[in-house]
Design a protein around this motif. Structure first.
Motif, PDB file in Angstrom:
ATOM      1  N   ALA A 174       0.822  -1.213   0.000  1.00 39.00           N
ATOM      2  CA  ALA A 174       0.000   0.000   0.000  1.00 39.00           C
ATOM      3  C   ALA A 174       0.855   1.262   0.000  1.00 39.00           C
ATOM      4  O   ALA A 174       1.989   1.275   0.493  1.00 39.00           O
ATOM      5  N   LEU A 175       0.270   2.321  -0.546  1.00 39.97           N
ATOM      6  CA  LEU A 175       0.892   3.650  -0.601  1.00 39.97           C
ATOM      7  C   LEU A 175      -0.133   4.655  -0.109  1.00 39.97           C
ATOM      8  O   LEU A 175      -1.320   4.562  -0.453  1.00 39.97           O
ATOM      9  N   PHE A 176       0.306   5.608   0.704  1.00 38.33           N
ATOM     10  CA  PHE A 176      -0.614   6.622   1.218  1.00 38.33           C
ATOM     11  C   PHE A 176      -0.133   8.016   0.844  1.00 38.33           C
ATOM     12  O   PHE A 176       1.068   8.314   0.939  1.00 38.33           O
ATOM     13  N   VAL A 177      -1.077   8.867   0.427  1.00 38.97           N
ATOM     14  CA  VAL A 177      -0.805  10.274   0.134  1.00 38.97           C
ATOM     15  C   VAL A 177      -1.611  11.129   1.105  1.00 38.97           C
ATOM     16  O   VAL A 177      -2.848  11.027   1.148  1.00 38.97           O
ATOM     17  N   LEU A 178      -0.924  11.921   1.915  1.00 36.52           N
ATOM     18  CA  LEU A 178      -1.561  12.835   2.867  1.00 36.52           C
ATOM     19  C   LEU A 178      -1.620  14.218   2.231  1.00 36.52           C
ATOM     20  O   LEU A 178      -0.606  14.718   1.726  1.00 36.52           O
ATOM     21  N   ASN A 179      -2.820  14.827   2.246  1.00 39.72           N
ATOM     22  CA  ASN A 179      -3.026  16.089   1.533  1.00 39.72           C
ATOM     23  C   ASN A 179      -3.405  17.237   2.445  1.00 39.72           C
ATOM     24  O   ASN A 179      -4.117  17.057   3.442  1.00 39.72           O
ATOM     25  N   SER A 180      -2.957  18.435   2.070  1.00 32.24           N
ATOM     26  CA  SER A 180      -3.421  19.669   2.699  1.00 32.24           C
ATOM     27  C   SER A 180      -4.844  19.951   2.234  1.00 32.24           C
ATOM     28  O   SER A 180      -5.139  19.865   1.033  1.00 32.24           O
ATOM     29  N   THR A 181      -5.727  20.286   3.163  1.00 34.53           N
ATOM     30  CA  THR A 181      -7.087  20.644   2.756  1.00 34.53           C
ATOM     31  C   THR A 181      -7.152  22.100   2.280  1.00 34.53           C
ATOM     32  O   THR A 181      -8.069  22.483   1.562  1.00 34.53           O
ATOM     33  N   GLU A 182      -6.158  22.892   2.674  1.00 31.28           N
ATOM     34  CA  GLU A 182      -6.138  24.302   2.272  1.00 31.28           C
ATOM     35  C   GLU A 182      -5.813  24.455   0.794  1.00 31.28           C
ATOM     36  O   GLU A 182      -6.442  25.249   0.078  1.00 31.28           O
ATOM     37  N   THR A 183      -4.851  23.686   0.307  1.00 33.81           N
ATOM     38  CA  THR A 183      -4.425  23.825  -1.084  1.00 33.81           C
ATOM     39  C   THR A 183      -4.650  22.565  -1.918  1.00 33.81           C
ATOM     40  O   THR A 183      -4.595  22.615  -3.149  1.00 33.81           O
ATOM     41  N   ALA A 198      -2.566  20.239  -1.970  1.00 35.95           N
ATOM     42  CA  ALA A 198      -1.232  19.753  -2.292  1.00 35.95           C
ATOM     43  C   ALA A 198      -0.870  18.560  -1.410  1.00 35.95           C
ATOM     44  O   ALA A 198      -1.275  18.490  -0.241  1.00 35.95           O
ATOM     45  N   PRO A 199      -0.088  17.611  -1.934  1.00 34.86           N
ATOM     46  CA  PRO A 199       0.374  16.499  -1.101  1.00 34.86           C
ATOM     47  C   PRO A 199       1.388  16.973  -0.067  1.00 34.86           C
ATOM     48  O   PRO A 199       2.338  17.685  -0.400  1.00 34.86           O
ATOM     49  N   LEU A 200       1.176  16.586   1.182  1.00 32.25           N
ATOM     50  CA  LEU A 200       2.118  16.897   2.252  1.00 32.25           C
ATOM     51  C   LEU A 200       3.174  15.805   2.371  1.00 32.25           C
ATOM     52  O   LEU A 200       4.335  16.079   2.628  1.00 32.25           O
ATOM     53  N   ALA A 201       2.721  14.568   2.199  1.00 35.67           N
ATOM     54  CA  ALA A 201       3.622  13.428   2.350  1.00 35.67           C
ATOM     55  C   ALA A 201       3.132  12.263   1.516  1.00 35.67           C
ATOM     56  O   ALA A 201       1.927  12.106   1.280  1.00 35.67           O
ATOM     57  N   VAL A 202       4.071  11.467   1.068  1.00 43.55           N
ATOM     58  CA  VAL A 202       3.792  10.184   0.422  1.00 43.55           C
ATOM     59  C   VAL A 202       4.554   9.140   1.229  1.00 43.55           C
ATOM     60  O   VAL A 202       5.746   9.296   1.480  1.00 43.55           O
ATOM     61  N   MET A 203       3.844   8.112   1.665  1.00 45.46           N
ATOM     62  CA  MET A 203       4.501   7.138   2.554  1.00 45.46           C
ATOM     63  C   MET A 203       4.084   5.708   2.249  1.00 45.46           C
ATOM     64  O   MET A 203       2.985   5.469   1.727  1.00 45.46           O
TER      65      MET A 203
END
Length: 326
Positions: free
Chosen positions: A87-96, A98-103
């Motif tokens: 599995a791969l996870f993408v954490l996103n900013s709700t403001e923009t 934009a991806p904050l992190a990929v893990m």
């Protein structure tokens, strides 16, 4: 713009089960209070390869964070030297957005699923539960054991696997971690003589019989996470208080999916969602003799909550690699 990349070693060093259990419990509670956005997971089925690919997006309003997990399940991967689940996870900013992190989310998935089982048992099992039964001895059996041992004073663990050598290896590895005796059983019926039963297999034909389940037992039904999968005889559901993690998702991919589609049970046989129990909106166990079932399909909110833990810890410790994406 930089995006933080965290590999599996990073995630393993940053994430512990106890913190994950707290995060998952809070995420479930928010779900119970309708404070999340989470469409049911979507599937791509690869019949020629005996596998599938799933996408799982969610938004936690209170933390104001969103993300999506992409995860596969390919049971034949072990023969190729690969994990069954990756599995791969993408954490996103709700403001923009934009991806904050990929893990890496393979280890994260194991931990957050184990955490869910521990939290469900905390709210649904009898407080005096001391004997744990495990049907299956893979990675998820390990995290379920550790999570439940965090909540209950276990005196004995019983484990069954279709591959006895796997169960023996489980015993050798986990007996010291569980701090109790682990017995390798020769049948599922033996394992069912317990206070808390956990099923973690990928089967499509029920392997746990109704006549084996004692009054007062709590069951974490973990293995059924896609259409057509089921581990428990439908008659067990009819005599139990069934609590799902998410009604819509469980209906098409949880332990209840086959009995519902075949008309063996109806939605009236499902009590509520685990988040409603945690939030105090619905009762869980009513008495000592209730058989309770937690139907776990794995929710995207669990992934977002756990990934946020990892991300915050990584920032605090200066871990991970910054990648320029845009």
């Amino acid at each position: 713009m930089d995006v933080l990349w965290l590999n599996q070693n990073d995630v393993r060093s940053l994430l512990n089960l106890s913190d994950a259990m707290d995060a998952v419990e809070k995420a479930f509670e928010q779900h119970g209070r309708k404070k999340v956005q989470m469409p049911p997971k979507s599937y791509l089925y690869f019949e020629a390869h005996n596998g599938d690919l799933r996408t799982m997006p969610a938004y936690l309003e209170e933390q104001d964070v969103a993300g999506v997990k992409i995860v596969n399940v390919h049971p034949d991967n072990r023969q190729k030297g690969l994990p069954t689940v990756m599995a791969l996870f993408v954490l996103n900013s709700t403001e923009t957005g934009a991806p904050l992190a990929v893990m890496d989310a393979s280890y994260l998935t194991d931990i957050r699923t184990g955490a869910a089982g521990g939290i469900a048992a905390k709210h649904l099992a009898r407080p005096d539960s001391h004997i744990l039964g495990l049907v299956g001895s893979g990675n998820q059996a390990r995290t379920q054991l550790v999570a439940i041992a965090n909540v209950f004073d276990l005196e004995e663990v019983k484990v069954y696997s279709a591959h006895k050598e796997s169960a023996e290896q489980f015993k050798q590895e986990m007996e010291c971690k569980a701090d109790c005796t682990i017995e390798v059983c020769s049948s599922i019926e033996e394992v069912c003589d317990c206070d808390i039963l956990v099923t973690v297999t990928p089967v499509r034909t029920p392997i746990v019989k109704s006549k084996w389940i004692k009054p007062g037992t709590h069951i974490n039904a973990i293995g059924a996470d896609a259409a057509g999968k089921e581990e428990l005889e439908a008659s067990i559901l009819l005599q139990s208080r069934v609590v799902v993690d998410d009604m819509a998702q469980a209906s098409h991919s949880g332990e209840v999916n086959v009995p519902l589609s075949e008309g063996l049970i109806t939605v009236d046989n499902i009590c509520c969602e685990i988040g409603e129990v945690i939030a105090g909106l619905e009762p869980g166990r009513l008495n000592e003799s209730d058989i309770t079932i937690f139907d776990s399909t794995g929710l995207a909110i669990q992934d977002v909550a756990t990934a946020l833990l990892v991300y915050n810890a990584a920032k605090e410790k200066g871990m991970g690699k910054k990648l320029q994406m845009f």
